[in-house]
Design a protein around this motif. Structure first.
Motif, PDB file in Angstrom:
ATOM      1  N   GLU A 193      -8.556   5.535   4.197  1.00 22.74           N
ATOM      2  CA  GLU A 193      -8.474   5.760   2.761  1.00 22.74           C
ATOM      3  C   GLU A 193      -9.773   5.344   2.074  1.00 22.74           C
ATOM      4  O   GLU A 193     -10.315   6.074   1.234  1.00 22.74           O
TER       5      GLU A 193
ATOM      6  N   ILE B 100      -4.534  -6.120   5.213  1.00 23.85           N
ATOM      7  CA  ILE B 100      -5.795  -6.309   4.486  1.00 23.85           C
ATOM      8  C   ILE B 100      -5.853  -7.729   3.961  1.00 23.85           C
ATOM      9  O   ILE B 100      -4.857  -8.236   3.426  1.00 23.85           O
TER      10      ILE B 100
ATOM     11  N   GLU C  35      -1.925   0.350  -5.892  1.00 24.45           N
ATOM     12  CA  GLU C  35      -2.647  -0.149  -4.723  1.00 24.45           C
ATOM     13  C   GLU C  35      -3.923  -0.857  -5.159  1.00 24.45           C
ATOM     14  O   GLU C  35      -4.223  -1.964  -4.683  1.00 24.45           O
TER      15      GLU C  35
ATOM     16  N   SER D 229       1.048  -3.029   5.006  1.00 27.20           N
ATOM     17  CA  SER D 229       1.756  -1.754   4.944  1.00 27.20           C
ATOM     18  C   SER D 229       2.262  -1.464   6.356  1.00 27.20           C
ATOM     19  O   SER D 229       2.084  -2.288   7.252  1.00 27.20           O
TER      20      SER D 229
ATOM     21  N   SER E 231      -1.376  -0.915   8.149  1.00 32.04           N
ATOM     22  CA  SER E 231      -2.572  -1.747   8.007  1.00 32.04           C
ATOM     23  C   SER E 231      -2.258  -3.102   7.408  1.00 32.04           C
ATOM     24  O   SER E 231      -1.249  -3.295   6.744  1.00 32.04           O
TER      25      SER E 231
ATOM     26  N   THR F 278      -9.824  -5.100   7.007  1.00 29.31           N
ATOM     27  CA  THR F 278      -8.604  -4.381   7.303  1.00 29.31           C
ATOM     28  C   THR F 278      -8.510  -4.085   8.783  1.00 29.31           C
ATOM     29  O   THR F 278      -9.530  -3.833   9.438  1.00 29.31           O
TER      30      THR F 278
ATOM     31  N   LEU G 216       0.846  -1.194   0.000  1.00 26.86           N
ATOM     32  CA  LEU G 216       0.000   0.000   0.000  1.00 26.86           C
ATOM     33  C   LEU G 216       0.877   1.239   0.000  1.00 26.86           C
ATOM     34  O   LEU G 216       2.084   1.168   0.189  1.00 26.86           O
TER      35      LEU G 216
ATOM     36  N   PHE H 179      -5.647   2.114   6.065  1.00 26.16           N
ATOM     37  CA  PHE H 179      -6.371   1.754   4.849  1.00 26.16           C
ATOM     38  C   PHE H 179      -7.863   2.030   4.992  1.00 26.16           C
ATOM     39  O   PHE H 179      -8.526   2.430   4.030  1.00 26.16           O
TER      40      PHE H 179
END
Lengths: 196, 268
Positions: free
Chosen positions: B162, A114, A90, A109, A112, A190, A83, B159
């Motif tokens: 985002e 996911i 991404e 990342s 985070s 996430t 990320l 994330f």
């Protein structure tokens, strides 16, 4: 890698952490890096003729097809540096999760983690609170979800509809050691990663 | 742009600090055509056309965005006194659920007269959503037909934040909102319009992408890309257009579904 071991010789560190394979369309790797790993015996797979798939997609394909006799029922692929940077990269990485929905792939990342929760299964997510959380989210990537249900979140979903343009679950909070999720649509899970 | 037409500049902030301003008159003939341009990124356009914090009518910070403004504006002017810089770039409003803003930052801006709007009771919308609502509803007599909201610091970090920011684009699809990061610019291309995107190659590109956010697209068509789409289906789990390349000064897009347009921003 050498920066993580500043007290050691850079070449020693690089040798210790050399990749077995470098695969992609080779338009980003620096020449001296390619030469260095080639001399160490890393296999270089140049797929520059294939412009229909991303470099990550090519690598996941390699892993999926590698050593076909190997038991891969517990395979989990971790993707670091997945990320940040260019947004289209991404999104391409998220799409790899969706295209290989039968494989366990985790994008990482600094902040985070996911992974995909396929609609074909109910899910139990075990939370290791020393290293992750409490911030989390569930995102209907690609298709709206008519009905998603969770336990273990501060704002649980209860046959709740989710879609971009309407409700998606962001800035949620894990409340315990286990989160359960079931949905009629593939969801991205996430969770934040704690700085150690 | 008519000389008599006064630019409306409205500044808000999400994760960091945002600028909003008007730059395109609506053309009465092309009723279903939307024009897009990144002139706001040009460093050399005249100061009265450039988004400027000092010229903005309204500056808004979304909760922790105030921390970013407080910490980072002085770094852009290292030769000046930090408090002077902070005073010059103080937000008019700080809005959000107030769970991110530091106490000393809140106290500093409160003492300067910044309006603090505490929406901590509202946990159904993100801080950015609250700020966009504020702008949309601000000064209802103002002509906002040319409003464009720029959100700086919109990507990277967590994330889920985002994704929440992308969702604001989708929820306010009738507003022009541009998400910015150091590397990329993103905005929505609503399915209700054909789109012409004017490429300023000195500041953006060549890498770009089109993503069907939220719903698959049965048919999308483009011109001006290295790998153009031609009534092409796009969906997550199948084809999406990433690592594409703009080939000229104009890209056109039409689709049966809302798409996200993204283009790389060049490092100056």
């Amino acid at each position: 890698m050498p920066r993580l071991f500043p007290q050691e010789d850079a070449s020693d560190v690089r040798r210790r952490y050399k990749p077995d394979v470098i695969k992609g369309d080779m338009d980003s790797i620096r020449t001296e890096v390619l030469d260095f790993y080639t001399t160490l015996g890393t296999e270089i797979i140049d797929k520059s003729h294939d412009q229909d798939t991303t470099d990550l997609h090519k690598c996941v394909t390699y892993i999926r097809d590698f050593a076909p006799d190997l038991d891969k029922s517990n395979l989990c692929i971790l993707v670091a540096g997945a990320l940040g940077g260019r947004f289209d990269h991404e999104m391409g990485n998220l799409n790899v999760l969706c295209r290989f929905s039968s494989l366990r792939i985790v994008l990482l990342s600094d902040d985070s983690l996911i992974h995909l929760l396929p609609r074909t299964h109910h899910h139990e997510i075990h939370i290791l609170s020393s290293i992750e959380g409490p911030h989390c989210g569930l995102i209907p990537i690609g298709m709206p979800s008519s009905s998603s249900t969770t336990t273990g979140l501060q704002w649980d979903l209860n046959e709740t509809e989710m879609r971009f343009g309407g409700l998606i679950s962001t800035s949620n909070i894990v409340t315990g050691e286990k989160v359960t999720v079931q949905s009629d649509s593939d969801l991205l899970w996430t969770i934040s990663i704690k700085k150690l | 742009m008519l000389p008599s037409q006064r630019k409306r500049k409205i500044t808000i902030s999400s994760l960091s600090f945002l600028f909003g301003f008007s730059f395109f008159p609506r053309r009465p003939l092309a009723m279903d055509l939307m024009h897009h341009s990144s002139t706001f990124l040009l460093p050399t356009i005249p100061s009265d056309h450039r988004p400027s914090l000092t010229a903005a009518q309204l500056r808004l910070c979304a909760d922790g965005g105030a921390n970013r403004v407080y910490d980072e504006m002085p770094r852009l002017f290292p030769q000046e006194d930090a408090s002077d810089v902070r005073r010059r770039y103080k937000p008019d409003v700080i809005k959000g659920d107030m769970d991110s803003i530091r106490t000393e930052v809140l106290d500093f801006y409160t003492s300067l007269g910044t309006e603090i709007i505490d929406k901590s009771h509202d946990q159904d919308t993100t801080d950015l959503h609250k700020c966009v609502t504020y702008i949309r509803d601000f000064a209802p007599d103002l002509d906002k037909s040319n409003l464009c909201i720029l959100v700086a610091g919109a990507l990277g970090g967590r994330f889920d934040h985002e994704m929440g920011n992308l969702n604001v684009l989708c929820r306010f699809s009738s507003l022009r909102i541009v998400l910015l990061s150091d590397d990329s610019l993103i905005h929505l291309l609503p399915r209700t319009h054909h789109h012409e995107i004017h490429i300023l190659s000195s500041i953006e590109g060549p890498h770009c992408g089109l993503m069907p956010i939220g719903m698959p697209s049965s048919s999308s068509t483009t011109t001006g890309l290295q790998w153009d789409l031609n009534e092409t289906e796009m969906r997550f789990g199948g084809l999406i257009s990433t690592s594409n390349i703009v080939t000229g000064e104009k890209v056109t897009v039409r689709s049966d579904s809302d798409l996200l347009w993204t283009i790389s921003i060049k490092k100056l």
